[in-house]
Enzyme design. Structure first.
Site, mmCIF file in Angstrom:
data_model
loop_
_atom_site.group_PDB
_atom_site.id
_atom_site.type_symbol
_atom_site.label_atom_id
_atom_site.label_comp_id
_atom_site.label_asym_id
_atom_site.label_seq_id
_atom_site.Cartn_x
_atom_site.Cartn_y
_atom_site.Cartn_z
ATOM 1 N N HIS A 96 0.860 -1.199 0.000
ATOM 2 C CA HIS A 96 0.000 0.000 0.000
ATOM 3 C C HIS A 96 0.891 1.242 0.000
ATOM 4 O O HIS A 96 1.946 1.259 0.642
ATOM 5 C CB HIS A 96 -0.926 -0.002 1.228
ATOM 6 N N GLU A 165 -3.918 1.628 -7.375
ATOM 7 C CA GLU A 165 -4.382 2.767 -6.588
ATOM 8 C C GLU A 165 -3.516 3.988 -6.869
ATOM 9 O O GLU A 165 -2.442 4.138 -6.262
ATOM 10 C CB GLU A 165 -4.276 2.456 -5.090
HETATM 11 C C1 PEP Z 1 -6.961 3.320 0.201
HETATM 12 O O1 PEP Z 1 -6.396 3.911 1.081
HETATM 13 O O2 PEP Z 1 -6.576 2.183 -0.097
HETATM 14 C C2 PEP Z 1 -8.073 3.962 -0.500
HETATM 15 C C3 PEP Z 1 -8.411 3.503 -1.667
HETATM 16 O O3 PEP Z 1 -8.677 5.027 0.122
HETATM 17 P P1 PEP Z 1 -9.991 5.851 -0.363
HETATM 18 O O4 PEP Z 1 -11.011 4.833 -0.841
HETATM 19 O O5 PEP Z 1 -10.451 6.567 0.849
HETATM 20 O O6 PEP Z 1 -9.551 6.746 -1.467
#
Ligand code: PEP
Length: 246
Positions: A96, A165
């Site tokens: 992450h 992400e």
């Molecule tokens: C995360 O931290 O993995 C994430 C996707 O956060 P958010 O959905 O709040 O953007």
């Protein structure tokens, strides 16, 4: 199979299990339930009790990280994949951006993936570019590097999920355009095909909620979502699933 994975980050105490109980009761009655899986990653402190409670139910419990060693060692505050598995975790996030930002190197991530798989944890491997990399059109190069530096053909791809992400999207409400996102997800799948022959599931994460999912659901290459903020509310989490299948 689609995945809806919640990442609670540093949130939750024992009674927060009520959030999961509500999600579980929605799931048990949902006519679409065979099409998807719900996984929640609470903090380490809650994994054992939550995993025990949900043992014979359909919500899977995972961890948000693990230490890059196998079983036991003299690393203060380290929690190994073996220890996580022994208290009922079935999945773990690895890589992450919060943890990459705190110093997780590619080598550390490779060891985390290796030992997690060895201990029968399924891995949700997170990748994503930052704002500057995106601005400089480096997204595809950065993602390829993050994947190829860590994942190896000898890893069992059936136990790996990749979560894309973009860092600039996490918790900001900013999301990629549909075209950007489908191009990026296809690129990730191509890189993964080169590593494994077949691509594992690829999820999207970053400001996913009941509204934005209406856009994301049109991109069929996305196999599910990693959800931060909205996973701390049963209503918001359930709205994502409801709107996805509407
Ligand atoms: C995360 O931290 O993995 C994430 C996707 O956060 P958010 O959905 O709040 O953007």
């Amino acid at each position: 199979m689609r995945y809806f994975i919640g990442n609670w980050k540093m949130f939750g105490i024992p009674k927060s299990i009520n959030i999961l109980r509500k999600i579980n009761s929605f799931y048990s009655k949902d006519k679409n339930r065979k099409k998807y899986r719900v996984i929640m990653t609470p903090p380490y402190t809650l994994i054992e009790s939550y995993a025990k409670y949900f043992k014979n139910k359909k919500i899977f419990i995972g961890s948000q990280n693990c230490y890059q060693k196998d079983q036991f060692s003299s690393n203060t505050a380290g929690v190994s994949p073996y220890m996580l598995r022994s208290v009922g975790a079935k999945y773990t996030l690895i890589g992450h951006s919060d943890n990459r930002g705190e110093g997780d190197s590619d080598l550390m991530l490779k060891n985390k993936v290796r030992f997690a798989l060895k201990n029968n944890l399924k891995v949700v491997f997170c990748i994503g570019e930052n704002k500057i990399e995106k601005k400089n059109n480096k997204t595809l190069i950065v993602l390829k590097k993050q994947l190829t530096k860590v994942l190896e053909r000898k890893f069992n791809k059936n136990n790996i999920i990749v979560a894309y992400e973009p860092i600039w999207s996490i918790g900001t409400g900013k999301i990629p355009t549909a075209i950007e996102l489908s191009t990026t997800i296809l690129h990730i799948k191509n890189v993964l095909k080169n590593i494994f022959k077949e691509s594992p599931a690829v999820l999207y994460g970053g400001s996913v909620d009941g509204g934005t999912v209406e856009i994301f659901k049109k991109i069929r290459e996305i196999d599910g979502f990693l959800i931060g903020g909205a996973s701390k509310s049963s209503k918001k989490f359930i709205d994502i699933i409801k709107n996805y299948y509407r």
